[in-house]
Design a protein around this motif. Structure first.
Motif, PDB file in Angstrom:
ATOM      1  N   UNK A 247       0.829  -1.206   0.000  1.00 30.99           N
ATOM      2  CA  UNK A 247       0.000   0.000   0.000  1.00 30.99           C
ATOM      3  C   UNK A 247       0.864   1.257   0.000  1.00 30.99           C
ATOM      4  N   UNK A 248       1.931   1.231   0.773  1.00 31.24           N
ATOM      5  CA  UNK A 248       2.822   2.392   0.850  1.00 31.24           C
ATOM      6  C   UNK A 248       3.490   2.647  -0.499  1.00 31.24           C
ATOM      7  N   UNK A 249       3.977   1.571  -1.116  1.00 33.33           N
ATOM      8  CA  UNK A 249       4.676   1.723  -2.390  1.00 33.33           C
ATOM      9  C   UNK A 249       3.724   2.002  -3.558  1.00 33.33           C
ATOM     10  N   UNK A 250       2.450   1.660  -3.387  1.00 38.93           N
ATOM     11  CA  UNK A 250       1.491   1.809  -4.474  1.00 38.93           C
ATOM     12  C   UNK A 250       0.783   3.147  -4.528  1.00 38.93           C
ATOM     13  N   UNK A 251       1.078   4.046  -3.595  1.00 46.58           N
ATOM     14  CA  UNK A 251       0.450   5.367  -3.646  1.00 46.58           C
ATOM     15  C   UNK A 251       0.957   6.143  -4.859  1.00 46.58           C
ATOM     16  N   UNK A 252       0.147   7.048  -5.410  1.00 47.44           N
ATOM     17  CA  UNK A 252       0.480   7.685  -6.695  1.00 47.44           C
ATOM     18  C   UNK A 252       1.783   8.486  -6.673  1.00 47.44           C
ATOM     19  N   UNK A 382       3.530  -2.824  -7.057  1.00 45.80           N
ATOM     20  CA  UNK A 382       3.090  -1.609  -6.380  1.00 45.80           C
ATOM     21  C   UNK A 382       3.668  -0.377  -7.069  1.00 45.80           C
ATOM     22  N   UNK A 383       4.930  -0.472  -7.523  1.00 46.84           N
ATOM     23  CA  UNK A 383       5.528   0.637  -8.258  1.00 46.84           C
ATOM     24  C   UNK A 383       4.811   0.898  -9.563  1.00 46.84           C
ATOM     25  N   UNK A 384       4.381  -0.167 -10.243  1.00 44.59           N
ATOM     26  CA  UNK A 384       3.615  -0.028 -11.485  1.00 44.59           C
ATOM     27  C   UNK A 384       2.305   0.706 -11.214  1.00 44.59           C
ATOM     28  N   UNK A 385       1.597   0.301 -10.143  1.00 40.20           N
ATOM     29  CA  UNK A 385       0.341   0.964  -9.791  1.00 40.20           C
ATOM     30  C   UNK A 385       0.577   2.422  -9.419  1.00 40.20           C
ATOM     31  N   UNK A 386       1.717   2.697  -8.780  1.00 46.22           N
ATOM     32  CA  UNK A 386       2.060   4.063  -8.417  1.00 46.22           C
ATOM     33  C   UNK A 386       2.141   4.949  -9.661  1.00 46.22           C
TER      34      UNK A 386
END
Length: 478
Positions: A247-252, A382-386
């Motif tokens: 969740x932390x890494x996936x924030x925009x 998560x980085x991709x989602x970010x």
């Protein structure tokens, strides 16, 4: 006779002092070359950024979305590993895949320098450059793990430290020259120069010691490995921390929009951005040393909690540059950017060290390498989602290559959103990381552009593989 003795002394000095006691063999040279190439490919990172922005005229939102696509190979690394283990090419599990990765990478960079003239072509080419590095990384990691098993206790972790140093050396060499070269030559010329480096991987693949695999000995490890991995990751003690960090890494992220602002609005040149990359590369090493020497004894829960809060707060300093408040204070944009990037990168690296250590701690005995690869893929996803969430926000707020009116709001939202996982902080373990037996023979680990506030100016548009040796983080078995 005298010359031979002199050469022997030089070789012994290199092995003892530069290679951490490892013998200078053709195979070791090949392993280090692969990691060095991974680092030196950063030569084209700025060129890709300016190519997408200036040549293809893409918007910040489009570029951010494209970079998310480029992260896909890093999400599928366990699949690449399964293929290498269970589906040898031309009788070899390692050599053949290294050769394939080098050919793919060279062709992809060559196409960027010659025939790619639209967004779809650039997306496919950049995807293949990413696949090339991810594939070579999986293969050489597996070789390192296999060789590290035979290390003595005295040399434990020396091979991993050596490989990390080789990649870091390649990255440092290109940190400044990525901008200086672009100042003198076109993007296409830089791509053509970069296309030569993956061929080094092709040339040294034959130096990897490997016996041909007989067809009747080839097994299918997929089903058993997947079942074991699934049973492990669904355990509450492991799943909860994974959810928190994902969740932390996936924030925009606002990286792409900020790059457009720094070049189009502030007028930063490629040569200056190369200086920033050099400073941030060195700052990352400073962050690692700070964590290793003074912070690694702090519990995970405390360390990550403060890291999340401080990362968000320090990330707000970008608003000073966007609103030009630094000019009111009499600080030039260039000097403020250098100082800001230095501080943010050190903090960002310190913030992410516990993530890597915790990743190692979560790996159960017996499936360390495959489970660690799975965790890295989750972080990369998560980085991709970010990137994709950042692209949506950038589009919705109307931030374009010339309109930065709402960039401050984009930065505010992206930094505040990184605080969202805080209510889940109790999911993290609170023990001293040094009190837990962990991994000794993990390969170099990578995170595809971890989401910390120090990267926006130093990392330009292209996501960067973050290299961090687990042995150096102090999590080896005692």
């Amino acid at each position: 006779m005298f010359i031979n003795i002199y050469q022997l002394k030089i070789k012994q000095y290199i092995e003892n002092n530069l290679l951490f006691g490892n013998k200078l063999t053709p195979e070791l040279f090949a392993i280090l070359t692969v990691y060095f190439v991974q680092g030196i490919l950063g030569l084209a990172r700025l060129a890709v950024s300016f190519f997408l922005k200036d040549d293809l005229m893409l918007s910040p939102a489009q570029v951010s979305a494209l970079m998310g696509v480029a992260a896909i190979p890093w999400v599928t690394k366990p699949i690449i590993g399964f293929l290498s283990d269970g589906k040898p090419l031309f009788g070899y599990r390692r050599r053949s895949y290294l050769i394939l990765s080098g050919i793919l990478g060279s062709m992809a960079w060559l196409s960027l320098g010659t025939i790619v003239h639209n967004a779809w072509g650039a997306t496919i080419a950049i995807l293949f450059t990413s696949l090339s590095v991810a594939m070579s990384d999986v293969i050489v990691d597996s070789v390192v793990v296999e060789r590290a098993k035979n290390e003595s206790l005295v040399k434990s972790g020396s091979l991993q430290s050596l490989t990390w140093g080789s990649s870091a050396l390649g990255g440092l060499i290109t940190a400044y020259f990525s901008g200086a070269l672009l100042q003198q030559f076109s993007n296409n010329i830089v791509f053509l120069i970069t296309a030569c480096f993956p061929l080094l991987v092709v040339g040294i693949a034959g130096l990897i010691i490997e016996k041909p695999v007989e067809k009747e000995t080839i097994s299918n490890p997929f089903q058993g490995q997947i079942k074991q991995l699934w049973q492990t990751i669904t355990q509450k003690s492991i799943l909860a921390p994974v959810i928190f960090i994902a969740l932390w890494q996936g924030t925009p992220s606002a990286d792409s929009a900020f790059f457009f602002f720094s070049t189009n609005e502030l007028g930063f040149t490629p040569e200056f951005l190369g200086r920033v990359r050099l400073i941030t590369s060195l700052a990352s090493l400073i962050g690692i040393l700070c964590y290793q020497n003074w912070l690694k004894q702090i519990s995970f829960r405390v360390m990550l909690g403060w890291s999340v809060v401080l990362s968000s707060l320090l990330g707000m300093t970008s608003l000073i540059l966007v609103t030009h408040f630094n000019r009111t204070l009499g600080i030039d944009d260039h000097w403020f950017s250098l100082g800001d990037s230095l501080v943010l990168t050190v903090m960002g690296q310190i913030a992410f060290m516990p993530v890597l250590v915790l990743s190692a701690r979560l790996c159960p005995e017996g499936i360390e390498a495959s489970f660690f690869a799975l965790l890295m893929s989750i972080w990369n996803l998560a980085g991709l989602l970010s990137h994709e969430l950042g692209a949506l926000l950038t589009h919705w707020l109307g931030v374009t290559e010339t309109n930065f009116e709402h960039l401050w709001l984009l930065l505010l939202i992206t930094n505040l959103s990184s605080l969202l996982p805080l209510p889940l902080l109790k999911l993290l373990p609170n023990e001293d990381p040094q009190m837990h037996n962990s991994l000794k023979n993990l390969p170099v680990s990578e995170i595809y552009e971890h989401h910390t506030p120090g990267g926006m100016l130093g990392q330009d548009i292209m996501p960067e593989v973050v290299l961090s040796n687990i042995k150096e983080l102090g999590v080896e078995k005692k």
